[in-house]
Structures are given as structure tokens and as C-alpha cells.
Enzyme design. Structure first.
Site, PDB file in Angstrom:
ATOM      1  N   SER A   6       0.803  -1.219   0.000  1.00  0.00           N
ATOM      2  CA  SER A   6       0.000   0.000   0.000  1.00  0.00           C
ATOM      3  C   SER A   6       0.838   1.272   0.000  1.00  0.00           C
ATOM      4  O   SER A   6       0.290   2.367  -0.045  1.00  0.00           O
ATOM      5  CB  SER A   6      -0.908   0.014   1.243  1.00  0.00           C
ATOM      6  OG  SER A   6      -0.116  -0.007   2.421  1.00  0.00           O
ATOM      7  N   CYS A   7       2.154   1.124   0.062  1.00  0.00           N
ATOM      8  CA  CYS A   7       3.008   2.297   0.270  1.00  0.00           C
ATOM      9  C   CYS A   7       4.147   2.321  -0.725  1.00  0.00           C
ATOM     10  O   CYS A   7       4.852   1.333  -0.893  1.00  0.00           O
ATOM     11  CB  CYS A   7       3.573   2.284   1.696  1.00  0.00           C
ATOM     12  SG  CYS A   7       4.740   3.619   2.022  1.00  0.00           S
TER      13      CYS A   7
END
Length: 272
Positions: free
Chosen positions: A109-110
Site C-alpha cells: 500500500s506504500c
């Protein structure tokens, strides 16, 4: 290298108001640790869908500013009990480039997980020089068609896609991953490997547009990114800095242009 299946069936219990719980089966996307190293030196670990991993490594190296496509001399891939290891052999010219130091794994997600210094997180971007303009109709055509290329997304409802469209809005390539940044890096790697000129088309992503998605688009020399969800303020500011047209909220009923709107031309004036 055969990376095995990218999905795994799982069972669960589904509850609905006014009803009893029932057992269901879902097809889930696999998420695996992928270690990236350069000239044998470990750099980071990404959590990614185990497909197109060499393209992921190539795209990551270029969009992180570690190397140009011509600097990547070889790519090797090795499976271990813990995951997959990808090593890029770089030219002597690229070996002196300073990488952003990372102390943690890159989660799906990053896009900047593990970056240790604020100065390394938001870096100046190269300015994209392109006289290419696009029609609004081309944006609509591309966003309307991207669902057809989301094979894994349709199956799991748990992945993102990044695609590349030509000036007419025809989608030429698409890649999927549990991580939106990984999907874009895979697409970048596929474009670079295939010798596709990114300056002559635009990127479409099925996620929100945060600033690192703009950064990756700029570093491959692409003049426009289209996102189906909303942009952040920093994404807009970095797009303006890099000369990248940022279109977001691209849905069936239209889209919004947040930077470099002059690249979107009326139909009778479009450069195609």
C-alpha cells in the site's frame, strides 16, 4: 521464470442483515516478499503479486532514479523459501547514483515505505518535455476499456491496475498487482523492456493519485497520468512542477483536469 499461481482460493463466513451466516469461497490474490538488489547489494523488499517481477524490478530502478534503461545490463531472478530475489546488474555509470536509503520493507500500500530521511521522500522531479496533446475522448476511451484488461482484478476484487494508452486512447499494455505502486512499476518496466516511447501516450491507474504515482510517471517521460480516483494536493503540485497533466476522478460520466490542462485539446485541434 515460472512464478507459480497468482491467486489462492480461501473460505470465509458471510453475514448479511436479517440472515444467517453462510460459508463462501473467495479467490484471493497472492502477496509475496520480493527482494530487490543492485549488483548483489540488497536494497529493499517489496510486497507484491508474484507476476512480472523482472519488469517490477526494472520499473522500480528507473522510477526511483537509480538507473536509466540502458544502465540495466542484466536481470536475474531466484526463488527462495522466503520469497523471490531479483538482482539487477547496473552499468558503471549508474553505480555512482545515490539510492534513497530504506530501512523497512515496502508494503503493497506504500510507495515510500522505509525511506529514512524527509529530504529523500519528496525529491525534485525531472520536467517532462512533450508537445503531445490528447483529446478528452481519448481519456474516456481508455478509462472505459481498462476493466477489460483487469483479469486478476475481476477475479479477486483486490488488486490495482496500471495501463498505457496511445494518443487515441487505445490501451496497449496493462499490469496488475496488490500494490498500486507495484502495478505502475511493472508497467514502467514493460514499457522500457519493450522499447515503447512513453512520451507518446499516457498512463491510466485504477487508484487514487498520490505524488509518488506522479513521480514514477515523470521519470519514464510520460506527459499525462489519468486516475480513476482522487488526487492529493502534493500530487497536483508535483505534477505542475514536472509538467505532467494530471487527470483524476475519471469515470463513465467524465473526468477532471488538475494540472497542465493545455495538453487537453479540443477535438479539431488535437495533435495525433
Amino acid at each position: 521464470m515460472d512464478q507459480g499461481p497468482v491467486t489462492q482460493p480461501r473460505t470465509g463466513l458471510e453475514w448479511r442483515p436479517g440472515g444467517e451466516a453462510r460459508r463462501i469461497e473467495r479467490i484471493t490474490p497472492r502477496e509475496e516478499a520480493v527482494g530487490l538488489s543492485f549488483d548483489g547489494r540488497p536494497h529493499t523488499v517489496l510486497m507484491a503479486t508474484p507476476a512480472d517481477l523482472q519488469e517490477l524490478a526494472i520499473g522500480f530502478a528507473v522510477t526511483e532514479g537509480l538507473a536509466g534503461r540502458d544502465d540495466i545490463l542484466d536481470v536475474t531472478e531466484r526463488r527462495t523459501a522466503e520469497g523471490v530475489l531479483i538482482d539487477l546488474t547496473l552499468s558503471p555509470a549508474a553505480r555512482g547514483r545515490r539510492a534513497r536509503p530504506r530501512g523497512l520493507e515496502g508494503r503493497s500500500s506504500c510507495g515510500l515505505c522505509g525511506v529514512q530521511r524527509l529530504a529523500d521522500a519528496v525529491r525534485p522531479l525531472p520536467r517532462v518535455i512533450s508537445d503531445r496533446s490528447f483529446r478528452h475522448e481519448a481519456v474516456h476511451r481508455a478509462t472505459s476499456a481498462i476493466g477489460e484488461l483487469q483479469t486478476l482484478g475481476r477475479l479477486t476484487r483486490a488488486t490495482h491496475a496500471a495501463a498505457f494508452a496511445d494518443a487515441s486512447g487505445t490501451l496497449l499494455l496493462a499490469r496488475e498487482d496488490v500494490g498500486r505502486h507495484n502495478a505502475l512499476d511493472k508497467l514502467a518496466g514493460a514499457l522500457l523492456r519493450g522499447g515503447v516511447d512513453a512520451s507518446q501516450g499516457f498512463v491510466v491507474v485504477t487508484s487514487r493519485c498520490s505524488f509518488e504515482m506522479v513521480e514514477k510517471t515523470a521519470r519514464i517521460g510520460c506527459p499525462m497520468i489519468v486516475a480513476v480516483s482522487a488526487p492529493t494536493d502534493l500530487a497536483i503540485r508535483k505534477a505542475e512542477e514536472a509538467g505532467v497533466t494530471l487527470i483524476a476522478l475519471a469515470r463513465a460520466d467524465g473526468h477532471a483536469v488538475f494540472s497542465c490542462a493545455e495538453r487537453l485539446m479540443a477535438e479539431d485541434h488535437a495533435h495525433v
